[in-house]
Design a protein around this motif. Structure first.
Motif, short mmCIF file in Angstrom:
data_model
loop_
_atom_site.label_atom_id
_atom_site.label_comp_id
_atom_site.label_asym_id
_atom_site.label_seq_id
_atom_site.Cartn_x
_atom_site.Cartn_y
_atom_site.Cartn_z
N PHE A 1 -1.03 -3.17 7.44
CA PHE A 1 -2.15 -4.07 7.13
C PHE A 1 -1.78 -5.50 7.50
O PHE A 1 -2.56 -6.22 8.14
N ALA A 2 -0.58 -5.92 7.14
CA ALA A 2 -0.11 -7.26 7.49
C ALA A 2 0.05 -7.41 9.00
O ALA A 2 -0.34 -8.44 9.57
N LEU B 1 -0.80 -15.20 5.61
CA LEU B 1 -1.41 -15.82 4.44
C LEU B 1 -2.56 -14.98 3.92
O LEU B 1 -2.69 -14.76 2.71
N LEU B 2 -3.38 -14.47 4.82
CA LEU B 2 -4.51 -13.63 4.40
C LEU B 2 -4.02 -12.34 3.76
O LEU B 2 -4.61 -11.87 2.78
N THR B 3 -2.93 -11.78 4.25
CA THR B 3 -2.36 -10.57 3.64
C THR B 3 -1.89 -10.86 2.22
O THR B 3 -2.14 -10.08 1.31
N VAL B 4 -1.22 -11.99 2.03
CA VAL B 4 -0.75 -12.36 0.70
C VAL B 4 -1.93 -12.54 -0.25
O VAL B 4 -1.91 -12.06 -1.39
N GLY C 1 -5.18 -7.63 -4.97
CA GLY C 1 -4.67 -6.28 -5.20
C GLY C 1 -3.99 -6.11 -6.54
O GLY C 1 -4.24 -5.13 -7.25
N ASN C 2 -3.11 -7.03 -6.90
CA ASN C 2 -2.36 -6.86 -8.15
C ASN C 2 -3.24 -6.93 -9.39
O ASN C 2 -3.08 -6.09 -10.29
N PRO C 3 -4.16 -7.88 -9.51
CA PRO C 3 -5.01 -7.86 -10.72
C PRO C 3 -5.89 -6.61 -10.81
O PRO C 3 -6.22 -6.16 -11.90
N LEU D 1 -8.07 -1.22 -2.17
CA LEU D 1 -6.86 -1.98 -1.83
C LEU D 1 -5.60 -1.15 -2.07
O LEU D 1 -5.55 -0.32 -2.99
N PRO D 2 -4.55 -1.38 -1.26
CA PRO D 2 -3.32 -0.59 -1.41
C PRO D 2 -2.62 -0.70 -2.76
O PRO D 2 -2.10 0.32 -3.24
N PRO D 3 -2.56 -1.87 -3.42
CA PRO D 3 -1.83 -1.90 -4.70
C PRO D 3 -2.42 -0.98 -5.77
O PRO D 3 -1.69 -0.31 -6.48
N TRP D 4 -3.74 -0.95 -5.87
CA TRP D 4 -4.37 -0.07 -6.87
C TRP D 4 -4.08 1.38 -6.54
O TRP D 4 -3.73 2.17 -7.42
N ASN D 5 -4.22 1.74 -5.28
CA ASN D 5 -3.98 3.12 -4.88
C ASN D 5 -2.52 3.49 -5.05
O ASN D 5 -2.19 4.61 -5.46
#
Length: 166
Positions: free
Chosen positions: A46-47, A60-63, A70-72, A94-98
């Motif tokens: 993705f990045a 920056l957009l990836t972060v 993603g984290n919240p 989003l990848p973090p939730w998954n």
């Protein structure tokens, strides 16, 4: 690809045997290694996709997308049931939730209900790899072709090498 396999292994070793962060390390080690590798690969591609399409601002957009959105949306220790509607809607794409749901369901529910997470992360990997390949080698870079300098010929290379540094 090799980096993500090593990163998944290192993350699995650190969180499992060293920190004892998840139960029953012996039976969960190998499935989690594959899952950690898939999560790392999905976020890395993705990045890389954003960086190849829009340049350094892609980092920056990836972060912003992965960390700030993603984290919240993962719900943290409370779970997704306590999230506001916006975060409940954004999280599943989003990848973090998954990734968090995939690991949680593997550890505590014996791998039940992980199909959606595997599909979404695999889509990130396949689409990310395709877009990186196309944007690196394909016709997407038509605007850069006129700006590229032609290759240096051997005579010019010899002349440049003969100039002493300032």
């Amino acid at each position: 690809m090799g980096y993500t396999i090593v990163a998944g292994l290192v993350f699995n070793v650190i969180t499992g045997p060293i920190l004892n962060a998840y139960p029953d390390v012996g039976t969960n080690f190998w499935p989690l290694w594959g899952e950690f590798t898939l999560i790392c690969l999905a976020i890395a591609l993705f990045a890389a996709t954003l960086q190849s399409l829009i340049g350094p601002m892609g980092t920056l957009l990836t972060v912003v997308i992965v960390i700030f959105f993603g984290n919240p949306s993962t719900g943290g220790v409370n779970g997704t049931a306590y999230l506001p509607a916006f975060w409940e809607d954004v999280g599943p794409i989003l990848p973090p939730w998954n990734g968090a749901t995939l690991i949680r369901n593997t550890l505590y529910f014996d791998g039940n209900s992980i199909t959606q997470q595997l599909v979404v992360l695999s889509i990130y990997v396949v689409v990310g790899a395709a877009l990186v390949i196309i944007s690196t080698f394909g016709p997407v870079l038509w605007w850069r072709r006129t700006k590229r300098r032609p290759p240096i010929n051997p005579d010019e290379q010899t002349g440049i090498a003969a100039i002493p540094p300032a």
